[in-house]
Design an enzyme around this catalytic site. Sequence first.
Site, PDB file in Angstrom:
ATOM      1  N   ASN A 161       0.838  -1.204   0.000  1.00 47.16           N
ATOM      2  CA  ASN A 161       0.000   0.000   0.000  1.00 47.16           C
ATOM      3  C   ASN A 161       0.872   1.254   0.000  1.00 47.16           C
ATOM      4  OD1 ASN A 161      -2.313   1.567   0.062  1.00 47.16           O
ATOM      5  ND2 ASN A 161      -3.128   0.658   1.929  1.00 47.16           N
ATOM      6  N   PHE A 162       0.213   2.386  -0.221  1.00 45.52           N
ATOM      7  CA  PHE A 162       0.803   3.725  -0.109  1.00 45.52           C
ATOM      8  C   PHE A 162       1.997   3.925  -1.053  1.00 45.52           C
ATOM      9  CE2 PHE A 162      -1.169   3.027   4.122  1.00 45.52           C
ATOM     10  CZ  PHE A 162      -2.103   4.042   4.056  1.00 45.52           C
ATOM     11  N   LEU A 163       1.981   3.255  -2.197  1.00 45.67           N
ATOM     12  CA  LEU A 163       3.014   3.530  -3.199  1.00 45.67           C
ATOM     13  C   LEU A 163       2.817   4.944  -3.730  1.00 45.67           C
ATOM     14  CD1 LEU A 163       5.287   2.879  -5.180  1.00 45.67           C
ATOM     15  CD2 LEU A 163       3.607   1.763  -6.645  1.00 45.67           C
ATOM     16  N   THR A 197      -4.367  -3.369  -4.248  1.00 42.79           N
ATOM     17  CA  THR A 197      -5.498  -2.863  -5.029  1.00 42.79           C
ATOM     18  C   THR A 197      -5.027  -1.713  -5.901  1.00 42.79           C
ATOM     19  OG1 THR A 197      -6.127  -1.404  -3.207  1.00 42.79           O
ATOM     20  CG2 THR A 197      -7.278  -3.514  -3.377  1.00 42.79           C
ATOM     21  N   LEU A 433      -7.322  -0.464   2.922  1.00 43.21           N
ATOM     22  CA  LEU A 433      -7.311   0.943   3.316  1.00 43.21           C
ATOM     23  C   LEU A 433      -6.841   1.818   2.157  1.00 43.21           C
ATOM     24  CD1 LEU A 433      -5.714   0.514   6.845  1.00 43.21           C
ATOM     25  CD2 LEU A 433      -8.137   0.648   6.255  1.00 43.21           C
TER      26      LEU A 433
END
Length: 433
Positions: A161-163, A197, A433
């Site tokens: 996440n948070f790329l 995602t 998230l």
Amino acid sequence: MRAKLEALMRSMNLQEGSSSGKGKKDMKDHKFWSTQPVPKHDEQITTMGPIEPSIPVDQVSKVPAPLPKEFEWCELDMNVEKDAKELYDLLTLNYIEDDDEQFRFDYSISFLKWALQPPNWRKEWLVGVRVASNKKLVAFISAIPIQLRTFDQSTLMTDINFLNVHKKLRSKRLAPVMIREITRRSHINGIFQAVYTAGAILPKPISTCQYFHRSLNPKKLVECGFSRIPHKWTLARMIKHFKVPEKTSIPGFREMQQKDVPEVRVLVNKYMERFDFAPVFETDQDVEHWILPHKEVVWSYVVEDPKTNKITDMISFYSLPSSVIGNPKHKTLNAAYLYYYATDVINATDNSKDDDDQEPPKLLGKRLNDLVGDVLVMAKRLNFDVMNGLQLMDNGLFLQQQKFGAGDGYLNYYLYNWRCPDVDDSKVGLVML
């Protein structure tokens, strides 16, 4: 409202510089992903398991992926305020923004600490890129551990996440290097599969879920330019249409407490068995971290049967506000996101849930509508302006009835190095998230 929300949603992806999920590219156009252990777009998958075999941990490279010479790797410690603030600033200014630059996601530091420090988190999985000359943080990618069940197989994976890469550096092609590096760091710890995602369509989604939005403060949304008053409606009619009750309706509905954690874990894991793609909460610590209320981050409620004192239901949501850019009246749009829920009503409907010819179980549909209705009351009471949710789990049983509007945005679910048959959106139990 919906157009702005979808623009924000579509920006959440793992394809650097892209903010649209329109159309599928040929595999040859995905130069990076064609080198990775992921299925091709047209691949029909009927079996399940690793695409590439795991290798002995001692054979994993100990050398970080090479960066352009002007950059260097770093690790962030979310317990160090300087690191946490640097990540907050990077994401706030560069991560998610709508196409018209009117709204920008505003992840709080408290949210980031919660999202990135679950049980068994690792500092070496919070990977940053700094400019070598001045040490400015300009890119980030994270991984956290997740026990994920795909159909009947439960596998320890990393949740990526948070790329994010600074807007001015998108042409440097840092994202593929960062993905390779977080993959290497996962392999060192013996984990060879991942879940992520994206708003963009990459090779190859195992499921795609549509976004839905429920207005809680129509007047503010209109004033922000987030909503428009429907044709032939007035603002007064719009406010009346989206009005929620003053009080909750379910006897025993209350905020979740520490003492509820063991019962909630059993309840949630049982409910997740309904779905083909879902997390497994292995310990009470998992539930304590992800579901027990955290101030200003996640809110969770249970129903305690007044007669038996048994926890029969749970429902939760988290907060992800957006900054309102250049609006003289409002600075922040307070958005709640529907999170996990569970009910023991399924015990009475298990015999019919697998019969595709039957209508959705009325008992389950009624209970979920009551639960979501009550959580909308709480969200409104907490001054949230909108509740967002996806078409997954059993959400189809209440979205329309609770006045959620279908959006144009979609979220695609992906697995890395794990071949898995397609999953219907109603069989997705994982909320990212």
